[in-house]
Design a protein around this motif. Structure first.
Motif, mmCIF file in Angstrom:
data_model
loop_
_atom_site.group_PDB
_atom_site.id
_atom_site.type_symbol
_atom_site.label_atom_id
_atom_site.label_comp_id
_atom_site.label_asym_id
_atom_site.label_seq_id
_atom_site.Cartn_x
_atom_site.Cartn_y
_atom_site.Cartn_z
ATOM 1 N N CYS A 149 -4.380 5.192 14.617
ATOM 2 C CA CYS A 149 -3.351 4.159 14.403
ATOM 3 C C CYS A 149 -3.664 3.351 13.147
ATOM 4 O O CYS A 149 -2.766 2.963 12.393
ATOM 5 N N GLY A 150 -4.977 3.113 12.939
ATOM 6 C CA GLY A 150 -5.396 2.415 11.721
ATOM 7 C C GLY A 150 -4.964 3.188 10.488
ATOM 8 O O GLY A 150 -4.441 2.620 9.514
ATOM 9 N N VAL A 151 -5.142 4.522 10.538
ATOM 10 C CA VAL A 151 -4.741 5.361 9.387
ATOM 11 C C VAL A 151 -3.232 5.250 9.154
ATOM 12 O O VAL A 151 -2.758 5.084 8.021
ATOM 13 N N ILE A 152 -2.459 5.295 10.274
ATOM 14 C CA ILE A 152 -0.992 5.186 10.119
ATOM 15 C C ILE A 152 -0.629 3.869 9.447
ATOM 16 O O ILE A 152 0.192 3.819 8.516
ATOM 17 N N ALA A 153 -1.278 2.784 9.885
ATOM 18 C CA ALA A 153 -0.973 1.466 9.311
ATOM 19 C C ALA A 153 -1.326 1.434 7.824
ATOM 20 O O ALA A 153 -0.540 0.963 6.991
ATOM 21 N N ALA A 154 -2.507 1.992 7.478
ATOM 22 C CA ALA A 154 -2.942 1.980 6.070
ATOM 23 C C ALA A 154 -1.964 2.789 5.222
ATOM 24 O O ALA A 154 -1.546 2.364 4.130
ATOM 25 N N LEU A 155 -1.570 3.956 5.754
ATOM 26 C CA LEU A 155 -0.627 4.796 5.001
ATOM 27 C C LEU A 155 0.702 4.071 4.791
ATOM 28 O O LEU A 155 1.334 4.189 3.745
ATOM 29 N N ALA A 156 1.104 3.287 5.821
ATOM 30 C CA ALA A 156 2.368 2.556 5.695
ATOM 31 C C ALA A 156 2.292 1.584 4.524
ATOM 32 O O ALA A 156 3.242 1.447 3.743
ATOM 33 N N LEU A 157 1.113 0.907 4.395
ATOM 34 C CA LEU A 157 0.953 -0.047 3.283
ATOM 35 C C LEU A 157 0.978 0.678 1.936
ATOM 36 O O LEU A 157 1.623 0.245 0.984
ATOM 37 N N THR A 163 5.123 10.865 4.162
ATOM 38 C CA THR A 163 6.228 11.182 5.076
ATOM 39 C C THR A 163 5.852 12.346 5.998
ATOM 40 O O THR A 163 6.157 12.341 7.185
ATOM 41 N N VAL A 164 5.189 13.363 5.434
ATOM 42 C CA VAL A 164 4.850 14.539 6.232
ATOM 43 C C VAL A 164 3.599 14.294 7.078
ATOM 44 O O VAL A 164 3.470 14.842 8.176
ATOM 45 N N SER A 165 2.682 13.454 6.610
ATOM 46 C CA SER A 165 1.439 13.302 7.375
ATOM 47 C C SER A 165 1.626 12.473 8.647
ATOM 48 O O SER A 165 0.899 12.649 9.619
ATOM 49 N N ASN A 166 2.653 11.597 8.652
ATOM 50 C CA ASN A 166 2.862 10.778 9.846
ATOM 51 C C ASN A 166 3.061 11.581 11.131
ATOM 52 O O ASN A 166 2.370 11.325 12.119
ATOM 53 N N PRO A 167 3.978 12.587 11.151
ATOM 54 C CA PRO A 167 4.143 13.371 12.385
ATOM 55 C C PRO A 167 2.857 14.094 12.790
ATOM 56 O O PRO A 167 2.570 14.226 13.999
#
Ligand code: ADP
Length: 631
Positions: free
Chosen positions: A85-93, A58-62
Motif C-alpha cells: 500500500c505504501g508503494v501504491i501511495a508513493a507511485l500516486a505522488l 498506470t499499468v503497475s497499479n493493477p
C-alpha cells in the motif's frame, strides 16, 4: 452575400456536404511542421519522459493490487499488505508530479506554437499586396487564422501526450494481461472491434460537425465585422434592411445551433455505447474469470488485476481510434495556416534592393517617371485563397485581359505639381497607386529620380513617397498616436507645427483632450474636412520629398474647402507632387496637367495650353470644373 444553410434543414441536414467538410492535406505538410517542433526539444523530451512514467504507473497499479490480494490478504500477511500500500501511495505522488509536468510541457509547446504561427502569419499577411485585402473577407480571414492556429495547438498537444501514452499503455496492458491469463485476454480482445466500429463512425461525424461549425463561425464573424462598423450599420439602416440582416444572421446562427445539437447527441451516443460495451465486457471477464477462479486455474488477485487492467485498456483503445481524427485535424489546421504563409507577396523587395540615394541638397525632390507602363489588377486567383473566397465568390471569376493602364508614359518634374484629371474610372487612382508600389506594373517601369522603384528597398521608397487618399483612415487611437504613426518619436512641437501648417491645430486645441482625444473607429467623430487635414498634418510630419494626393471634394463646405486649399499649398510646396485634381484652383496652379482617359494619357500641358487646344480637357473643363468658383 450568398446565403448558405437556409432554414428548414434537419439537424443533420448538411453534414454530408463535402465541399465544406472534405479537406485534403497537401503533401509535405508534416515535413514543414517538424521545424516548429525542434524549437521545443527540451520540453518535448520532458514530455516524453513524464508520459512514459505515467503509463508505467498506470499499468503497475493493477499488478500491485494482485500482489496485495494474492500475496498479502489471502495468506494473511499484514506487513506485505502495508508495504505494498505504501508503494501504491508513493507511485500516486510520483504520478501526480508526472501529470503536472506533462501539463506544463504540453502547455509550453502548444502555446509556443500558437505564438510562432500567429507572429509569422501576422507579419506575412501584412506583406500581402493591397489586392489581397480588397479580395479577402477580413472577418473570415481573422477568424480562420485564429481557429486554425488554436486547432493546430490543440491537436498537437493532444497528439503529443495521447499518442505516446496511448500506444505505450496498450502495449504494456496487453503484455501484463497475457502474462496473467491468456484466456481472458483473448476474450477481451474479441470485444475490441465492437468498440472501434461505433467510435470510428461517430468520431467521423463529430469531426465534420467541428469543421462546419468553424466555417459557420467564420461566416458569422465576417458578417458581424461588415455590419458592425459605421459604414455598414448606416447602409443597413438607410435601406431598411436591418430585419433582413437579422434573418440572414439567424439562419447562420440557427445552423450552428442545429449542428451543435447534433454534436451533443453524437457525443452522448458515443459515451453510452462505450459504457454499455464496457459493462458487457466486464461481465464477460468476470463470468469467464470467475469460473476459472472457482476451478482454481486463476487466483482471485489475478482476476481483480485482469478486470482493472481491462478497464485501463478500453480508454486508450477508444483514443487510438480518435487519434487519427485528431492527427487529421492538426494536419488540416497546419495546412490552412501554411496556405496563407505560402501566398507570395506580389510586391516583394529584391534581395539586392538599394536605398534611394539622397538627392543633393537644394534639389531635394526627385522626379517621377512612368515609362511605357501597362497594368492590370491581379485576379482573385493570383492574390487570394480560393478557400477564403468560397463564401463570397461561388462563381469562378471572369477572366479579364483588358489593361487598366496601357502605354502610359509621363514625367512628373522634380519639385513641380502634376495634376491628373479625367472621368471617373479612367485610371487616375491606379496611376497613383503604382508610385508607392501598392501594385507593380505588368510591363514598363516606374522610376523615381531615375531609379526603377523595383530596385529600391520598400522602406526607402515609402520614406520618399507620402500618400494622402480620399478616405483618410485614422486608427482607433488618440490624435497624437495617429499623427506620430507617420514619424514615431516626433516631438510635441513638431506635431503641433505640422497641425498648424495643415490648419487643423485650432480645432485640435479647442478639444477638451487636445492631442489626446481618441478618434472613433475609422475616425468617424471627425468631419470629412477635419479628417483630411489630419491626414495632411500626418503627411507634413513625415515630410516626404514626393507627395501623392487624391484630392477629396466630398463633404467639404466652402469654409473648409478654402482651409484645405491653403493647407495643401503648404503640403505640396517644394515637393514633387502628383495630385488627382478635383478643384479648379489646383489645376490652375498645376505646372502640368495630364488628362487620363481609358488608362492612357490623352493630353498634357498647362491649363491655358489645353484649353486653347480645345480637346478632351476643354470638354472636361466645361463639364467638371468651370462652374467651381476659384478658392
Ligand atoms: P479613377 O481614379 O480615374 O476614377 P481608378 O484608377 O480607380 O479610376 O479605376 C480604373 C479602373 O480600374 C476602373 O475600371 C476600376 O473599375 C478598376 N479598378 C479599380 N480598383 C480596382 C481593384 N482593386 N481591382 C480591380 N479593378 C479595379
Amino acid at each position: 452575400m450568398a446565403m448558405t444553410g437556409g432554414p428548414g434543414l434537419g439537424p443533420l441536414g448538411r453534414l454530408d456536404d463535402e465541399s465544406i467538410t472534405k479537406q485534403r492535406v497537401r503533401p509535405g505538410t508534416v515535413r514543414r511542421i517538424i521545424p516548429y517542433g525542434t524549437r521545443y526539444r527540451w520540453p518535448l523530451a520532458l514530455l516524453l519522459l513524464t508520459t512514459v512514467a505515467d503509463a508505467v504507473i498506470t499499468v503497475s497499479n493493477p499488478l500491485l493490487l494482485k500482489m496485495i490480494i494474492d500475496d498479502g490478504i489471502i495468506p494473511r500477511r499484514t506487513s506485505t499488505v502495508a508495504w505494498l500500500c505504501g508503494v501504491i501511495a508513493a507511485l500516486a505522488l510520483i504520478d501526480a508530479a508526472a501529470v503536472y509536468l506533462q501539463a506544463w510541457c504540453s502547455g509550453r509547446i502548444g502555446e509556443g506554437l500558437v505564438f510562432d504561427l500567429r507572429s509569422k502569419v501576422f507579419s506575412h499577411v501584412q506583406k500581402q499586396p493591397l489586392a489581397f485585402f480588397t479580395r479577402a473577407q477580413t472577418g473570415s480571414l481573422v477568424s480562420r487564422l485564429n481557429a486554425d492556429v488554436i486547432g493546430a495547438r490543440q491537436a498537437v498537444t493532444t497528439l503529443l501526450t495521447e499518442s505516446v501514452s496511448t500506444l505505450l499503455t496498450i502495449v504494456m496492458v496487453l503484455v501484463a494481461m497475457l502474462y496473467l491469463s491468456w484466456q481472458i485476454t483473448v476474450a477481451a480482445l474479441v470485444m475490441i472491434p465492437f468498440f472501434l466500429l461505433p467510435v470510428r463512425f461517430i468520431a467521423g461525424k463529430l469531426q465534420r460537425i467541428t469543421r462546419e461549425t468553424m466555417q459557420l463561425d467564420a461566416e458569422m464573424s465576417s458578417m458581424m465585422n461588415e455590419r458592425f462598423n459605421v459604414a455598414g450599420a448606416m447602409l443597413a439602416k438607410l435601406y431598411g434592411r436591418t430585419d433582413d440582416e437579422t434573418k440572414l444572421f439567424s439562419s447562420k446562427a440557427g445552423r450552428v445551433r442545429d449542428v451543435a445539437v447534433a454534436g451533443v447527441v453524437y457525443g452522448r451516443m458515443l459515451f453510452i455505447i462505450v459504457t454499455v460495451l464496457t459493462a458487457l465486457t466486464t461481465a464477460l471477464v468476470y463470468g469467464l474469470g470467475g469460473s476459472l477462479t472457482i476451478d482454481g486455474t486463476l487466483k482471485l488477485g489475478t482476476l481483480v488485476a485482469m478486470v482493472t487492467l481491462l478497464l485501463r485498456l478500453y480508454g486508450p483503445v477508444n483514443l487510438l481510434s480518435t487519434l487519427q481524427v485528431t492527427a487529421m485535424t492538426a494536419l488540416v489546421s497546419f495546412d490552412r495556416v501554411f496556405e496563407v504563409l505560402d501566398l507570395e507577396p506580389l510586391v516583394a523587395e529584391r534581395p539586392d534592393a538599394r536605398e534611394l540615394p539622397a538627392a543633393p541638397t537644394g534639389d531635394a525632390a526627385p522626379e517621377i517617371e512612368f515609362d511605357q507602363v501597362h497594368f492590370r489588377y491581379p485576379s482573385a486567383g493570383e492574390v487570394s485563397l480560393a478557400s477564403l473566397e468560397s463564401i463570397a465568390l461561388r462563381r469562378p471569376e471572369r477572366a479579364d485581359d483588358s489593361w487598366t493602364l496601357q502605354e502610359l508614359s509621363f514625367r512628373a518634374p522634380a519639385g513641380k505639381l502634376t495634376a491628373l484629371v479625367g472621368h471617373s474610372g479612367a485610371g487616375k487612382t491606379t496611376i497613383t497607386q503604382l508610385v508607392p508600389r501598392l501594385y507593380d506594373p505588368n510591363q514598363g517601369a516606374v522610376r523615381i529620380g531615375g531609379h526603377d522603384i523595383r530596385e529600391l528597398t520598400l522602406q526607402s521608397l515609402r520614406e520618399t513617397v507620402g500618400v494622402v487618399t480620399q478616405d483618410a483612415h485614422l486608427f482607433h487611437d488618440t490624435l497624437r498616436a495617429n499623427l506620430e504613426y507617420a514619424r514615431p518619436g516626433a516631438t510635441e512641437q513638431e506635431v503641433i507645427e505640422a497641425c498648424q501648417a495643415a490648419l487643423i491645430w485650432d480645432t485640435i486645441d479647442a478639444l477638451p483632450d487636445g492631442l489626446d482625444t481618441v478618434v472613433g473607429d475609422r475616425g468617424y467623430r471627425l468631419s470629412g474636412g477635419e479628417k483630411q487635414r489630419i491626414a495632411l498634418a500626418r503627411l507634413l510630419l513625415k515630410a516626404p520629398p514626393i507627395v501623392v494626393l487624391d484630392e477629396a471634394t466630398a463633404h467639404l463646405d466652402s469654409e473648409s474647402e478654402a482651409a484645405i486649399q491653403r493647407a495643401l499649398k503648404t503640403a505640396l510646396h517644394g515637393r514633387t507632387s502628383l495630385v488627382i485634381a478635383h478643384r479648379l484652383s489646383t489645376i490652375r496652379e498645376a505646372d502640368q496637367i495630364l488628362v487620363v482617359e481609358a488608362g492612357r494619357i490623352r493630353e498634357s500641358g498647362t491649363h491655358d495650353e489645353l484649353l486653347d487646344a480645345g480637346g478632351v480637357y476643354a470638354d472636361l473643363y466645361r463639364t467638371q470644373f468651370a462652374q467651381q468658383s476659384p478658392a
